[in-house]
Design a protein around this motif. Structure first.
Motif, PDB file in Angstrom:
ATOM      1  N   UNK A 107       0.838  -1.206   0.000  1.00  0.00           N
ATOM      2  CA  UNK A 107       0.000   0.000   0.000  1.00  0.00           C
ATOM      3  C   UNK A 107       0.872   1.255   0.000  1.00  0.00           C
ATOM      4  N   UNK A 108       1.899   1.291   0.815  1.00  0.00           N
ATOM      5  CA  UNK A 108       2.813   2.439   0.858  1.00  0.00           C
ATOM      6  C   UNK A 108       3.532   2.591  -0.487  1.00  0.00           C
ATOM      7  N   UNK A 109       3.989   1.491  -1.043  1.00  0.00           N
ATOM      8  CA  UNK A 109       4.675   1.540  -2.341  1.00  0.00           C
ATOM      9  C   UNK A 109       3.765   2.090  -3.437  1.00  0.00           C
ATOM     10  N   UNK A 110       2.551   1.588  -3.488  1.00  0.00           N
ATOM     11  CA  UNK A 110       1.656   1.956  -4.599  1.00  0.00           C
ATOM     12  C   UNK A 110       0.953   3.288  -4.405  1.00  0.00           C
ATOM     13  N   UNK A 111       0.625   3.621  -3.166  1.00  0.00           N
ATOM     14  CA  UNK A 111      -0.162   4.837  -2.931  1.00  0.00           C
ATOM     15  C   UNK A 111       0.685   6.050  -2.569  1.00  0.00           C
TER      16      UNK A 111
END
Length: 161
Positions: A107-111
């Motif tokens: 989630x951190x990587x993508x968002x």
């Protein structure tokens, strides 16, 4: 890490930063729970080994029946049916912890372009006192001039002690 590592990427909304902060906080809570699970594992193991000493002392005191009961009923006993504590830790990691950790990272990587702790970094920036040597935005910042007493615990009336 430099400022960019904790700076919000272009187009990331307040709502996304707050949501990722909440997800990260939940993961941190899970990390604490996992730590307690390891403590449970170690404490239970220590208790099991201490039972060996209890068996020895009961025998030495002439209580062979009690020594044998402790040895056969408690030493090496499963903590839940079919499981020692290491198996509980492994199942927790495999079933819950790894999935949680991996989802939070994705989630951190993508968002947020892989930039973690954005919520906390923005909270730090909002709460720090500008031009105070113990409130610099990061280590090595030009405003950072450590004071000899900066790590000492202080009360409003002076040093704690």
């Amino acid at each position: 890490m430099d400022d960019d590592g904790h700076r919000r990427p272009e187009g990331v909304s307040d709502e996304t930063v707050e949501a990722l902060g909440s997800l990260s906080k939940a993961l941190e809570t899970t990390e604490c729970a996992r730590g307690h699970l390891f403590a449970f594992h170690q404490l239970t193991g220590s208790a099991d080994f201490e039972l060996d000493r209890a068996v020895e002392l009961l025998r030495a005191a002439g209580h062979e029946d009690w020594a044998e009961r402790v040895r056969t009923e408690l030493v090496g006993r499963n903590v839940i049916p079919g499981h020692w504590t290491f198996q509980i830790v492994e199942a927790y990691d495999r079933t819950y912890y790894r999935a949680f950790r991996d989802l939070e990272r994705e989630a951190v990587d993508r968002l947020a372009g892989g930039r973690g702790h954005l919520y906390e970094a923005e909270l730090k920036e909002a709460r720090r006192t500008r031009d105070h040597p113990d409130h610099t935005p990061r280590p090595g910042h030009p405003d950072h001039t450590p004071r000899p007493d900066s790590s000492a615990t202080r009360t409003p009336d002076g040093p704690a002690g």
